[in-house]
Design a protein around this motif. Structure first.
Motif, PDB file in Angstrom:
ATOM      1  N   GLU A   1      20.011 -41.947  11.237  1.00 19.12           N
ATOM      2  CA  GLU A   1      19.184 -42.436  11.484  1.00 19.12           C
ATOM      3  C   GLU A   1      18.851 -42.722  12.912  1.00 19.12           C
ATOM      4  O   GLU A   1      17.276 -43.335  13.482  1.00 19.12           O
ATOM      5  CB  GLU A   1      19.033 -43.567  10.996  1.00 19.12           C
ATOM      6  CG  GLU A   1      18.711 -43.820   9.209  1.00 19.12           C
ATOM      7  CD  GLU A   1      17.381 -43.502   9.087  1.00 19.12           C
ATOM      8  OE1 GLU A   1      16.599 -43.988   9.913  1.00 19.12           O
ATOM      9  OE2 GLU A   1      16.629 -42.691   7.969  1.00 19.12           O
TER      10      GLU A   1
ATOM     11  N   THR B   1      17.925 -42.065  -3.421  1.00 12.92           N
ATOM     12  CA  THR B   1      17.700 -43.431  -2.626  1.00 12.92           C
ATOM     13  C   THR B   1      18.779 -44.677  -3.570  1.00 12.92           C
ATOM     14  O   THR B   1      19.776 -45.566  -3.060  1.00 12.92           O
ATOM     15  CB  THR B   1      16.449 -43.811  -3.349  1.00 12.92           C
ATOM     16  OG1 THR B   1      15.588 -43.410  -2.289  1.00 12.92           O
ATOM     17  CG2 THR B   1      16.229 -45.983  -2.018  1.00 12.92           C
TER      18      THR B   1
ATOM     19  N   LEU C   1      22.115 -44.251  -2.266  1.00 16.70           N
ATOM     20  CA  LEU C   1      22.715 -44.529  -0.565  1.00 16.70           C
ATOM     21  C   LEU C   1      22.737 -46.298  -0.620  1.00 16.70           C
ATOM     22  O   LEU C   1      23.856 -46.443  -0.109  1.00 16.70           O
ATOM     23  CB  LEU C   1      21.304 -43.729  -0.048  1.00 16.70           C
ATOM     24  CG  LEU C   1      21.260 -42.914   0.419  1.00 16.70           C
ATOM     25  CD1 LEU C   1      20.157 -42.337   0.394  1.00 16.70           C
ATOM     26  CD2 LEU C   1      22.457 -42.256   0.909  1.00 16.70           C
ATOM     27  N   LYS C   2      22.213 -47.187  -1.924  1.00 16.79           N
ATOM     28  CA  LYS C   2      21.914 -48.660  -1.484  1.00 16.79           C
ATOM     29  C   LYS C   2      23.253 -48.584  -1.890  1.00 16.79           C
ATOM     30  O   LYS C   2      24.188 -49.623  -1.466  1.00 16.79           O
ATOM     31  CB  LYS C   2      21.025 -48.774  -3.110  1.00 16.79           C
ATOM     32  CG  LYS C   2      20.832 -50.395  -3.037  1.00 16.79           C
ATOM     33  CD  LYS C   2      19.786 -50.953  -3.673  1.00 16.79           C
ATOM     34  CE  LYS C   2      19.716 -51.920  -3.586  1.00 16.79           C
ATOM     35  NZ  LYS C   2      18.174 -53.107  -4.464  1.00 16.79           N
TER      36      LYS C   2
ATOM     37  N   THR D   1      22.029 -46.280   5.560  1.00 11.97           N
ATOM     38  CA  THR D   1      20.314 -47.321   5.926  1.00 11.97           C
ATOM     39  C   THR D   1      19.197 -46.018   6.106  1.00 11.97           C
ATOM     40  O   THR D   1      18.721 -46.355   6.307  1.00 11.97           O
ATOM     41  CB  THR D   1      20.854 -48.023   6.779  1.00 11.97           C
ATOM     42  OG1 THR D   1      20.824 -46.819   7.867  1.00 11.97           O
ATOM     43  CG2 THR D   1      21.699 -49.342   7.027  1.00 11.97           C
ATOM     44  N   HIS D   2      20.084 -44.532   5.758  1.00 13.87           N
ATOM     45  CA  HIS D   2      18.906 -43.828   6.174  1.00 13.87           C
ATOM     46  C   HIS D   2      18.186 -43.400   4.752  1.00 13.87           C
ATOM     47  O   HIS D   2      18.961 -43.884   3.554  1.00 13.87           O
ATOM     48  CB  HIS D   2      19.225 -42.516   6.242  1.00 13.87           C
ATOM     49  CG  HIS D   2      20.805 -41.941   5.347  1.00 13.87           C
ATOM     50  ND1 HIS D   2      19.925 -40.536   4.743  1.00 13.87           N
ATOM     51  CD2 HIS D   2      21.830 -41.996   6.177  1.00 13.87           C
ATOM     52  CE1 HIS D   2      21.266 -40.527   4.167  1.00 13.87           C
ATOM     53  NE2 HIS D   2      22.341 -41.236   4.640  1.00 13.87           N
ATOM     54  N   THR D   3      17.306 -42.797   4.612  1.00 14.15           N
ATOM     55  CA  THR D   3      16.125 -42.340   3.811  1.00 14.15           C
ATOM     56  C   THR D   3      16.534 -41.069   3.650  1.00 14.15           C
ATOM     57  O   THR D   3      17.289 -40.363   3.783  1.00 14.15           O
ATOM     58  CB  THR D   3      14.248 -42.781   3.645  1.00 14.15           C
ATOM     59  OG1 THR D   3      14.951 -41.374   5.108  1.00 14.15           O
ATOM     60  CG2 THR D   3      14.322 -43.582   4.606  1.00 14.15           C
ATOM     61  N   PRO D   4      16.675 -40.459   1.736  1.00 16.54           N
ATOM     62  CA  PRO D   4      17.038 -39.360   1.530  1.00 16.54           C
ATOM     63  C   PRO D   4      16.634 -38.519   1.617  1.00 16.54           C
ATOM     64  O   PRO D   4      17.216 -37.146   2.498  1.00 16.54           O
ATOM     65  CB  PRO D   4      16.774 -39.273  -0.366  1.00 16.54           C
ATOM     66  CG  PRO D   4      16.003 -40.803  -0.629  1.00 16.54           C
ATOM     67  CD  PRO D   4      16.006 -41.538   0.703  1.00 16.54           C
TER      68      PRO D   4
ATOM     69  N   ARG E   1      15.725 -37.913   4.992  1.00 16.32           N
ATOM     70  CA  ARG E   1      15.770 -38.363   6.976  1.00 16.32           C
ATOM     71  C   ARG E   1      17.243 -36.982   7.561  1.00 16.32           C
ATOM     72  O   ARG E   1      17.348 -36.125   8.853  1.00 16.32           O
ATOM     73  CB  ARG E   1      16.154 -39.694   7.191  1.00 16.32           C
ATOM     74  CG  ARG E   1      17.031 -39.718   8.930  1.00 16.32           C
ATOM     75  CD  ARG E   1      15.990 -39.037   9.776  1.00 16.32           C
ATOM     76  NE  ARG E   1      16.194 -38.069  11.011  1.00 16.32           N
ATOM     77  CZ  ARG E   1      15.648 -37.680  11.525  1.00 16.32           C
ATOM     78  NH1 ARG E   1      15.133 -36.535  11.259  1.00 16.32           N
ATOM     79  NH2 ARG E   1      16.319 -37.924  12.999  1.00 16.32           N
TER      80      ARG E   1
END
Length: 368
Positions: free
Chosen positions: A96, A123, A126-127, A132-135, A137
């Motif tokens: 990110e 997702t 990651l949560k 904080t980044h999206t899958p 990215r």
């Protein structure tokens, strides 16, 4: 033996729930990036050691310093230690806080390798990890790094996260392979005491990871990567030919390095020493012209022997046979008979033995 320089950047934009590293968010320390860089330059000016064969900037989130901040660090390393003509220079980065311009800037500054924290392509996972980044990215960032001229790009993944499924792991591996990187590090999640995740597990909000799950997920990761042309060279690391991380090999082969930054550890000669952890104290000591060392330890021959066994047996290349003491002969024979190690001029764990490497090491050291 190669010599490395490690730089610790203690800053993160947010704190991940599983992390117990020496890192600080903006609400936890009263310290600016500029002040940190000033102090780091002072420490490197006081440091001593041979020409650096490798440099590794880790954290924390080094990419928060931007390409100019990282270039400034590398300049300070050059002025202090000097760099070998073929030096490997790596920075960790959070997807990110990177961009095409960031990668172009650090490549121009002399960086040769980038390690990106992907962790998962799911997702929900990651949560759970508080990432904080999206899958997508991390894959996009890896491709940006390659377009900027980086031949060596690593993606980190974590497996065994509470609520994770086999499909989550396979999805992450699919993303990794689509990024066309030459190195993958895969680490089993360790729920460390004192972390937010440990508190959630203790309260029953998340299930505790299981050893059987770790083993199943490791086998999925290993077989998928090896089918795609990656070879394992350390229990948690796979690379395509020539993509091995030379800095980490210094650690695993018992080499020496200087660690700079708050909380960084060094190993020079037969002495280990580590810096104060808090950035404020680090800045204060260096402003007074003093190396920010918290404590020192002289390693005995027995200490060095133990570490060579512990680290070397995690490598595919293994260790010289003569390193194993006579007291461990029977234990070694039992593991060889069970197909966990191969013994000739060297002792190496087999593919089956990789899953049990820590236990094999413990058995050998206890028998000696």
């Amino acid at each position: 033996m190669a010599f490395g320089v490690y730089i610790h950047v203690p800053f993160c934009a947010t704190r991940c729930g599983y992390c117990d590293f020496n890192t600080y968010t903006p609400t936890e320390v009263d310290s600016s990036y500029g002040q940190y860089l000033d102090s780091l330059e002072r420490e490197l000016a006081l440091a001593e050691g041979p020409v650096a064969d490798t440099v590794f900037i880790g954290g924390g989130t080094p990419s928060l310093l931007g390409d100019e901040g990282l270039a400034r660090i590398l300049t300070a390393v050059r002025e202090s230690f000097g760099l070998a003509s073929d030096a490997e220079v790596t920075t960790e980065s959070n997807p990110e806080s990177t961009s095409p311009e960031f990668f172009a800037g650090i490549r121009e500054a002399g960086f040769t390798r980038v390690s990106l924290g992907m962790q998962s392509a799911s997702t929900p996972i990651l949560k759970v990890l508080d990432r904080t980044h999206t899958p997508g990215r991390a894959v996009e960032a890896a491709k940006e790094a390659k377009r900027a001229g980086f031949e060596h790009v690593n993606l980190d993944m974590i497996y065994g996260t509470p609520t994770e499924t086999d499909d989550d792991v396979r999805r992450t591996l699919d993303h990794i392979l689509s990024a066309d990187v030459d190195h993958v590090s895969a680490y089993s999640l360790i729920v460390e005491d004192g972390t937010a995740m440990a508190r959630k597990v203790r309260r029953g909000e998340l299930p505790a990871p299981s050893e059987d799950t770790y083993a199943d997920r490791y086998n999925i990761i290993s077989s998928t990567l090896e089918d795609a042309g990656f070879g394992w060279y350390e229990v948690s690391n796979w690379a395509k030919a020539g993509g091995e991380c030379q800095h980490n090999l210094i650690y695993w082969r018992g080499g020496r390095w200087w660690g700079a930054g708050p909380g960084a550890h060094s190993y020079v000669g037969n002495e280990r020493f580590y810096n104060v952890k808090r950035p404020e104290k680090y800045n204060e000591m260096l402003a007074a012209g003093e190396l920010p060392i918290q404590d020192r330890e002289q390693l005995t021959e027995a200490d060095e022997h133990m570490e060579k066994i512990m680290l070397g047996l995690r490598l595919k290349e293994g260790i010289p046979r003569e390193w194993i003491g006579p007291g461990a002969e029977s234990v070694l024979a039992l593991h060889e008979e069970a197909g966990r190690v191969v013994v000739d001029k060297r002792v190496r764990v087999t593919n089956h033995g990789r899953l049990l490497a820590d236990g094999i090491i413990t058995d050998i050291l206890a028998a000696e």
